[in-house]
Enzyme design. Structure first.
Site, PDB file in Angstrom:
ATOM      1  N   LEU A  35       0.935  -1.222   0.019  1.00  0.00           N
ATOM      2  CA  LEU A  35      -0.019  -0.065  -0.077  1.00  0.00           C
ATOM      3  C   LEU A  35       0.544   1.341  -0.012  1.00  0.00           C
ATOM      4  O   LEU A  35       1.915   1.175   0.639  1.00  0.00           O
ATOM      5  CB  LEU A  35      -0.733  -0.041   1.279  1.00  0.00           C
ATOM      6  CG  LEU A  35      -1.591  -1.164   1.409  1.00  0.00           C
ATOM      7  CD1 LEU A  35      -2.721  -1.064   2.540  1.00  0.00           C
ATOM      8  CD2 LEU A  35      -2.768  -1.401   0.007  1.00  0.00           C
ATOM      9  N   ALA A  37       0.209   5.996  -0.846  1.00  0.00           N
ATOM     10  CA  ALA A  37      -0.745   6.777  -0.524  1.00  0.00           C
ATOM     11  C   ALA A  37      -1.775   7.052  -1.485  1.00  0.00           C
ATOM     12  O   ALA A  37      -2.875   7.178  -1.195  1.00  0.00           O
ATOM     13  CB  ALA A  37       0.265   8.259  -0.831  1.00  0.00           C
ATOM     14  N   HIS A  39      -3.518   4.188  -2.386  1.00  0.00           N
ATOM     15  CA  HIS A  39      -4.371   3.303  -1.786  1.00  0.00           C
ATOM     16  C   HIS A  39      -4.901   3.807  -0.713  1.00  0.00           C
ATOM     17  O   HIS A  39      -6.223   3.874  -0.405  1.00  0.00           O
ATOM     18  CB  HIS A  39      -3.564   2.051  -1.330  1.00  0.00           C
ATOM     19  CG  HIS A  39      -3.105   1.059  -2.347  1.00  0.00           C
ATOM     20  ND1 HIS A  39      -1.667   0.964  -2.452  1.00  0.00           N
ATOM     21  CD2 HIS A  39      -3.597   0.783  -3.361  1.00  0.00           C
ATOM     22  CE1 HIS A  39      -1.471   0.183  -3.708  1.00  0.00           C
ATOM     23  NE2 HIS A  39      -2.600  -0.288  -3.873  1.00  0.00           N
ATOM     24  N   GLY A 151      -9.030   2.896  -8.232  1.00  0.00           N
ATOM     25  CA  GLY A 151      -8.107   4.198  -8.807  1.00  0.00           C
ATOM     26  C   GLY A 151      -8.429   4.396 -10.037  1.00  0.00           C
ATOM     27  O   GLY A 151      -8.300   3.480 -10.875  1.00  0.00           O
ATOM     28  N   VAL A 180      -3.185   9.468  -7.526  1.00  0.00           N
ATOM     29  CA  VAL A 180      -2.171  10.060  -6.642  1.00  0.00           C
ATOM     30  C   VAL A 180      -0.825  10.318  -7.164  1.00  0.00           C
ATOM     31  O   VAL A 180      -0.264   9.226  -7.714  1.00  0.00           O
ATOM     32  CB  VAL A 180      -2.353   9.762  -5.238  1.00  0.00           C
ATOM     33  CG1 VAL A 180      -1.060  10.357  -4.256  1.00  0.00           C
ATOM     34  CG2 VAL A 180      -3.802   9.748  -4.577  1.00  0.00           C
ATOM     35  N   ARG A 191       4.239  -1.101  -8.329  1.00  0.00           N
ATOM     36  CA  ARG A 191       5.598  -1.369  -9.305  1.00  0.00           C
ATOM     37  C   ARG A 191       6.636  -0.223  -9.377  1.00  0.00           C
ATOM     38  O   ARG A 191       7.680  -0.682  -9.869  1.00  0.00           O
ATOM     39  CB  ARG A 191       5.039  -1.571 -10.593  1.00  0.00           C
ATOM     40  CG  ARG A 191       4.246  -2.962 -10.743  1.00  0.00           C
ATOM     41  CD  ARG A 191       3.901  -3.385 -12.098  1.00  0.00           C
ATOM     42  NE  ARG A 191       3.176  -4.844 -12.234  1.00  0.00           N
ATOM     43  CZ  ARG A 191       1.999  -5.142 -11.927  1.00  0.00           C
ATOM     44  NH1 ARG A 191       0.950  -4.193 -12.151  1.00  0.00           N
ATOM     45  NH2 ARG A 191       1.591  -6.436 -12.180  1.00  0.00           N
TER      46      ARG A 191
END
Ligand code: PAF
Length: 282
Positions: A35, A37, A39, A151, A180, A191
């Protein structure tokens, strides 16, 4: 507040019964963990929309083709749980593969979303979107959320999930949350952790080129010329573009001249790492 944790179907059912006893709506944020920012922004959005938030963390094997990065995909469960403490998340569903695929992945029921599954990322990653649609449908059945937040960075995935829900009449509100970005514009992605420092610097060309493509389309440019120049700019920055395209925002079809809303979309390799990103053209 630390969220509760469910690791199998029985624990999930018990925890959901408790959550639902308090009343209110449940929002699901499906993730593959590691995770960042981006997420956490999805979790915050879910918390604005629903009284209860469930985050799933599952690196789904069926959406990776042989030879892709399933084995080395970052898995950081302790850090993920720490990151979710103090957020809007009430429950983390962290299943082992058997909880999602009780008959094994080879024997698993699958769903296919025609059209959207075969273009852009689906063309270079055959079977990828069948794996995504199938696991998302399973998560929806297990959690039964009223809302699910995805997202916009995975824009094609977002449209695919919307289609899945509309076609099957699942009655779940699918909410897209804006991408973001790092200070230099690179979209946050699990990734990005693969990138060496020089690759990380070069990757910043992706949002730059996307923004240029969006502005060129708004300025009345011709699609083929913009796409060719987008690819050339990525190559000049040391990236290997897979696609750099302008598409209709609603269905990723080819837009008529000047048509909006549209979306600029890029997939490109930086070294061994394949990155995707997109830019809205309202
Ligand atoms: O976007 C992701 O992280 C995954 O594709 C998803 C939606 C969690 C399904 O495995």
């Amino acid at each position: 507040m630390s969220p509760g944790i469910a690791r199998d179907r029985a624990e999930l059912a018990r925890a959901l019964a408790e959550l639902r006893a308090g009343g209110g709506r449940v929002a699901l944020v499906p993730t593959m963990g590691a995770l960042h920012a981006g997420h956490l922004a999805l979790v915050a959005r879910a918390g604005e929309l629903a009284e209860r938030v469930v985050v799933s963390i599952f690196v789904n094997p069926t959406q990776f083709a042989p030879g892709e990065d399933f084995e080395r995909y970052p898995r950081t469960p302790e850090a993920d749980l720490r990151a979710l403490g103090g957020t809007a998340c009430h429950l983390v569903f962290m299943p082992a593969s058997e909880a999602i695929y009780p008959f094994g992945t080879a024997a698993a029921v699958r769903v296919h979303v025609p059209g959207l599954s075969g273009i852009l990322c689906g063309a270079s990653r055959p079977g990828h979107f069948d794996g995504v649609a199938s696991v998302v449908l399973r998560l929806f059945h297990l959690v039964r959320p009223e809302i699910a937040v995805f997202g916009e960075k995975d824009y094609q995935q977002l449209l695919l999930v919307r289609r899945l829900v509309a076609d099957l009449g699942l009655g779940i509100e699918i909410v897209g949350a804006p991408t973001v970005r790092e200070a230099d514009g690179l979209a946050m992605s699990s990734r990005n952790a693969y990138l060496a420092p020089d690759e990380r610097r070069r990757a910043a060309a992706i949002p730059e080129v996307l923004r240029w493509m969006a502005e060129a389309w708004l300025a009345g440019g011709e699609r083929g010329a913009i796409e060719a120049e987008g690819r050339a700019r990525l190559e000049a920055a040391g990236l290997a573009p897979e696609y750099a395209v302008l598409r209709r925002a609603g269905d990723l079809g080819e837009p008529a001249p000047g048509e909006r809303p549209a979306r600029a979309l890029i997939a490109a390799r930086v070294g061994r790492t394949r990155l995707i990103d997109n830019w809205p053209i309202p």
